[in-house]
Design a protein around this motif. Structure first.
Motif, short mmCIF file in Angstrom:
data_model
loop_
_atom_site.label_atom_id
_atom_site.label_comp_id
_atom_site.label_asym_id
_atom_site.label_seq_id
_atom_site.Cartn_x
_atom_site.Cartn_y
_atom_site.Cartn_z
N GLN A 1 39.65 53.66 -24.34
CA GLN A 1 39.81 52.87 -25.54
C GLN A 1 41.04 52.78 -26.23
O GLN A 1 41.57 54.02 -26.55
N SER B 1 40.14 46.96 -25.02
CA SER B 1 40.26 46.46 -26.41
C SER B 1 38.88 47.36 -27.08
O SER B 1 38.87 47.51 -28.34
N SER B 2 38.01 47.26 -26.18
CA SER B 2 36.49 47.95 -26.88
C SER B 2 35.73 48.76 -25.67
O SER B 2 36.14 48.62 -24.33
N VAL B 3 35.22 49.83 -25.95
CA VAL B 3 34.59 50.22 -25.04
C VAL B 3 33.16 49.87 -24.37
O VAL B 3 32.40 49.43 -25.53
N GLY B 4 33.02 49.41 -23.13
CA GLY B 4 31.87 48.68 -22.93
C GLY B 4 30.60 49.49 -22.52
O GLY B 4 30.79 50.67 -22.81
N GLN C 1 33.83 48.32 -17.32
CA GLN C 1 35.03 47.63 -18.06
C GLN C 1 35.46 46.91 -17.03
O GLN C 1 35.94 47.31 -15.79
N SER D 1 43.47 52.95 -28.79
CA SER D 1 43.43 53.14 -30.41
C SER D 1 44.71 54.30 -30.56
O SER D 1 45.26 54.74 -29.84
N HIS E 1 45.74 43.04 -27.35
CA HIS E 1 45.88 41.87 -28.01
C HIS E 1 47.24 41.53 -28.48
O HIS E 1 47.45 40.29 -28.95
#
Length: 364
Positions: free
Chosen positions: A182, A153-156, A160, A184, A121
């Motif tokens: 992910q 950005s997030s775990v799908g 992904q 982080s 982001h």
């Protein structure tokens, strides 16, 4: 009445006394035997009104050996179940790049590749870097290439896909590398190891690579000048941290319990704000990484890999080139004298860069 002679009577009384003594001795022995038997049988035969607590002796168990430590890495393999699992990351693992520049590095054959780990982001931060130190692509006659390394950005749900905005940014600048893990803070070690993977497979003609954080002022001219005189093999330098204490305070951001890392100090490691290495190291680091559990503190993990390899980190040729924190006040020529300095915030780079460009035009 039968009367006995004095001699016979004497003998008779003697026998009676002997019989009585033998009978008394027998009764005494029987009483002692009964007492011993009763005491030895209390647990199974208690007297009325007694509560007998059985003696509890645990069965013998073979001692559990201490956790095996990877030598010389120092990282222990915790016992299952793993309450310490949050201190490790999922690496090695087969991750995939969903946004890639598979041919660019090979085609450019840069002297130096710069990898900037940054969250997906943070597009504004990437643009700031592109407009400041990231615009210097030829330095002292050497080609320098820059890439931004992203996770998800997030775990799908296992499907992904890159976001449309990331794809558009990649098509415009051709400097985005995004993998399917992910993104982080806890996964910075994964990001760092993927950096080593990508460089080792995509940049066969490159001499050096640098990992640098996004909130750093970077004087690429000073770095290239230093590297032109540096070793080309088994070389890693930056702000080398030595004898750092392992933080045991659970409230610390970098808390590590002794069950995870039993040593009191870490081996030497390059501070993650920015370090540079020769291109023969990534493959070696990846090879030893299969023998060392990947701790979540990414620069410490790099130091553990280097210790396992038996390769010493190199200090910069002089102090003050890699600075951990921006000083409260800076000298008139500060920014032209350093290689990296951590800023208070990423957006500060725009103002600092203007000061740097002014200093390059001065007598510094």
């Amino acid at each position: 009445m039968l009367r006995l002679s004095p001699g016979s009577e004497k003998r008779l009384w003697k026998r009676v006394r002997l019989s009585l003594c033998f009978l008394g001795l027998s009764l005494l022995m029987g009483t002692l035997t009964f007492a011993v038997y009763s005491c030895s049988s209390l647990t199974s035969w208690p007297l009325p009104g007694w509560t007998v607590m059985p003696l509890s002796i645990p069965p013998y168990k073979k001692p559990t050996p201490a956790p095996i430590t990877q030598e010389p890495s120092g990282i222990s393999s915790p016992q299952l179940p793993l309450p310490q699992s949050s201190f490790f990351v999922a690496y090695p693992h087969r991750y995939h790049f969903i946004v890639d520049e598979p041919n660019r590095c090979d085609q450019e054959s840069p002297f130096l590749v710069v990898i900037v780990p940054v969250p997906p982001h943070n597009r504004d931060v990437r643009n700031i870097i592109r407009s400041t130190w990231g615009k210097h692509t030829t330095v002292l006659g050497q080609v320098v290439s820059y890439y931004f390394l992203l996770g998800l950005s997030s775990v799908g749900d296992g499907r992904q896909h890159p976001e449309e905005q990331i794809l558009l940014e990649s098509q415009k600048h051709h400097d985005i590398l995004q993998s399917d893990f992910q993104d982080s803070y806890k996964n910075l070690t994964i990001k760092t190891m993927l950096m080593f993977e990508w460089i080792s497979t995509h940049c066969p003609n490159t001499s050096y690579a640098m990992k640098i954080d996004s909130d750093i002022f970077f004087n690429v001219h000073n770095l290239v000048r230093m590297l032109l005189k540096a070793p080309r093999h088994l070389y890693m330098t930056g702000l080398v941290v030595r004898n750092a204490q392992v933080l045991r305070d659970p409230n610390s951001k970098w808390f590590v319990p002794s069950a995870v890392f039993p040593e009191s100090t870490y081996p030497p490691y390059p501070m993650g704000l920015g370090y540079v290495f020769s291109l023969d190291l990534p493959r070696r680091i990846l090879e030893v990484s299969t023998h060392i559990r990947a701790i979540y503190i990414e620069d410490v993990h790099v130091g553990l890999c280097m210790r396992h390899l038996g390769i010493a980190l190199t200090d910069p040729p002089r102090g003050g080139l890699f600075v951990a924190a921006m000083p409260q006040t800076t000298s008139q020529c500060y920014w032209v004298s350093v290689i990296t300095t951590m800023l208070w915030r990423s957006e500060q780079l725009l103002d600092v860069w203007k000061t740097y460009e002014n200093q390059t035009q001065s007598d510094c």
